[in-house]
Enzyme design. Structure first.
Site, PDB file in Angstrom:
ATOM      1  N   GLY A  18       7.790  48.008 -42.089  1.00 57.85           N
ATOM      2  CA  GLY A  18       6.547  48.770 -42.063  1.00 57.85           C
ATOM      3  C   GLY A  18       5.732  48.588 -43.324  1.00 57.85           C
ATOM      4  CG  ASP A  19       4.694  51.191 -45.326  1.00 53.48           C
ATOM      5  OD1 ASP A  19       3.889  51.963 -44.783  1.00 53.48           O
ATOM      6  OD2 ASP A  19       5.871  51.498 -45.594  1.00 53.48           O
ATOM      7  CD  GLU A  20       5.337  45.472 -41.775  1.00 57.88           C
ATOM      8  OE1 GLU A  20       6.508  45.475 -41.373  1.00 57.88           O
ATOM      9  OE2 GLU A  20       4.459  46.252 -41.337  1.00 57.88           O
ATOM     10  N   GLY A  21       0.593  45.955 -43.908  1.00 58.90           N
ATOM     11  CA  GLY A  21      -0.844  45.695 -43.942  1.00 58.90           C
ATOM     12  C   GLY A  21      -1.385  45.319 -42.577  1.00 58.90           C
ATOM     13  CE  LYS A  24      -6.988  41.816 -46.294  1.00 56.74           C
ATOM     14  NZ  LYS A  24      -7.793  42.772 -47.049  1.00 56.74           N
ATOM     15  CG  ASN A  44       6.144  58.307 -36.878  1.00 58.30           C
ATOM     16  OD1 ASN A  44       5.233  58.117 -36.082  1.00 58.30           O
ATOM     17  ND2 ASN A  44       7.345  57.818 -36.680  1.00 58.30           N
ATOM     18  CG  HIS A  47      -1.927  51.294 -39.083  1.00 57.37           C
ATOM     19  ND1 HIS A  47      -2.156  50.819 -37.813  1.00 57.37           N
ATOM     20  CD2 HIS A  47      -0.592  51.177 -39.284  1.00 57.37           C
ATOM     21  CE1 HIS A  47      -1.004  50.444 -37.275  1.00 57.37           C
ATOM     22  NE2 HIS A  47      -0.050  50.660 -38.152  1.00 57.37           N
ATOM     23  CD  GLN A 229       6.347  54.093 -36.640  1.00 54.46           C
ATOM     24  OE1 GLN A 229       6.368  53.830 -35.450  1.00 54.46           O
ATOM     25  NE2 GLN A 229       5.635  55.089 -37.109  1.00 54.46           N
ATOM     26  CB  THR A 306       6.367  59.722 -46.610  1.00 55.41           C
ATOM     27  OG1 THR A 306       6.233  58.466 -47.305  1.00 55.41           O
ATOM     28  CG2 THR A 306       6.849  59.467 -45.193  1.00 55.41           C
ATOM     29  CB  ILE A 337      -0.578  36.400 -51.757  1.00 57.40           C
ATOM     30  CG1 ILE A 337       0.236  35.347 -52.512  1.00 57.40           C
ATOM     31  CG2 ILE A 337      -2.083  36.156 -51.861  1.00 57.40           C
ATOM     32  CD1 ILE A 337       0.184  33.974 -51.921  1.00 57.40           C
TER      33      ILE A 337
END
Length: 433
Positions: A18-21, A24, A44, A47, A229, A306, A337
């Site tokens: 999760g939280d990869e983007g 975007k 939960n 984005h 997620q 969270t 990157i």
């Protein structure tokens, strides 16, 4: 067999924890989409999209709703907290998004998240003591539990006969109170609030299965599904038990929207240039040193939902290859990157080794104990001092950054089509691969 079927559906899924983007890429692809959908999870999810100098946080709404020309659909696989939903709609409107409510459709088959589910979530986490799962305490797991035990309530119940809904709600309250005697629920107050939400839902609720499948019949319709997620948090394929309560991989797209797999045209995976995860669970490439701290601060790695600090690790191609087996990605988006700018060297995990036998593992371990003990084999590459931030063209990147990207491609055998170089929606490189 329907020979005239249109593969008009594109899917964006996370390939790590999760939280990869994902927001975007969804924001970019939604520009050419007519419909955006959420298929699983609840509030939960988190984005983030930066557009027009404003930062938007989405939890239940598909983040593609930022495009004023799209129809947004919350599919049957999503569990909906109505208080959170209407709060999110108001926040979006206050930030200037147009016609949010009129462009939103909610499946009549969505299960509802009540305050009692949130309380159960909190109580269950406390009962675990030191063996915390790291739940968001949003009531998502208990809501899915109600769904599976078949005493959950759906949107169709709320907008249907009020007396029947009231009776079902009281049955649910009695059921949970027998199991959690300390749970305090003001039934009449809750019902009064739910009656207000029932009125506010007017015009939004639909048979989403019928709607989506009708939309796929048109050649002009381009449907974008944004997963919440990530694959490594999938209830079946993730690092169980440190997972979420829904299917975050391609199977959850079909069951969470009532969509045939034959309708899906492209599946895109999103990965960070490093790895993060929130909460407990094994994390083979975790960095517990100054480099991890550097990445955490530079990448602003705090959970949208969270507010917890995310754990940091090197990019792990073992994880991504496993996610690819399950989801069969057509291409990848590699984000953030620019966060690696300035490091002397960067590492990429390419294999896991059993510490007892010295043998390379042939598959991703299901057992969290085994995963917690693996020895990681890394590719170590030179870092780069030149900035990649806000680069728009691939050849603008420092040679070492390009080597990093091409090494990841080689290890995964998946093309990297998009490269995120900053927080802004325009900070992205699009490659013709």
């Amino acid at each position: 067999m329907n020979k005239g079927i249109e593969r008009s559906v594109s899917v964006v899924l996370g390939a790590q924890w999760g939280d990869e983007g994902k927001g975007k890429l969804v924001d970019l692809l939604s520009e050419s989409s007519t419909v955006v959908c959420r298929c699983q999870g609840g509030n939960n999810a988190g984005h983030t999209v930066v557009a027009g100098g404003k930062e938007y946080f989405f939890h239940l709404l598909p983040s593609g709703i930022i495009n004023p020309n799209v129809l947004a659909i919350i599919g049957n696989g999503v569990v909906v907290n109505l208080e959170a939903l209407f709060q999110e709609i108001n926040e979006a409107v206050n930030k200037g998004l147009l016609d949010v409510a009129s462009r939103l459709r909610i499946s009549d088959r969505c299960h509802l998240v009540f305050p009692l589910h949130q309380e159960i979530d909190r109580m269950e986490e406390e009962l675990r003591g030191l063996n915390l799962l790291g739940t968001t305490k949003k009531g998502i797991g208990p809501a899915y539990s109600s769904k599976v035990t078949r005493n959950g309530l759906r949107v169709c119940d709320l907008i249907g006969d009020w007396d029947q809904f009231t009776a079902k709600y009281k049955e649910l309250v009695n059921y949970v109170k027998r199991r959690y005697p300390a749970l305090e629920i003001n039934v009449e107050e809750s019902l009064e609030q739910l009656k207000t939400y029932r009125e506010m839902l007017s015009g939004m609720v639909c048979d989403s299965v019928l709607l989506i499948n009708k939309l796929t019949e048109s050649k002009q319709t381009k449907i974008l599904v944004e997963g919440a997620q990530s694959c490594m948090l999938d209830i079946d394929f993730g690092t169980y038990p440190h997972v979420t309560s829904s299917n975050c991989s391609i199977g959850g797209v079909c069951t969470g929207l009532g969509l045939s797999p034959s309708r899906v045209g492209s599946v895109y995976g999103v990965i960070k240039a490093y790895t993060t995860r929130v909460g407990s669970g094994p994390f083979p490439t975790e960095l517990l040193d100054g480099i991890g701290e550097y990445i955490q601060k530079k990448g602003n790695e705090w959970g949208v939902t969270t507010k917890r600090m995310r754990r940091i690790g090197w990019l792990d191609t073992v994880v991504i290859r496993y996610a690819h087996i399950i989801n069969d990605f057509n291409a990848l988006a590699l984000t953030k990157i620019d966060v690696l700018d300035g490091l002397k060297e960067v590492k990429i995990a390419r294999a896991y080794v059993d510490p007892e036998t010295g043998n390379e593992l042939s598959s991703f371990p299901a057992d969290p104990f085994i995963l917690s003990r693996v020895v990681v084999i890394y590719e170590t590459l030179p870092g780069w001092k030149a900035s990649t931030q806000n680069c728009r063209v691939y050849d603008e990147l420092p040679p070492a950054a390009k080597t990093f990207i091409e090494t990841v491609e080689k290890l995964l055998n998946i093309p990297i089509r998009w490269i995120g170089t900053g927080a802004s929606r325009d900070s992205i490189i699009i490659r013709s691969v």
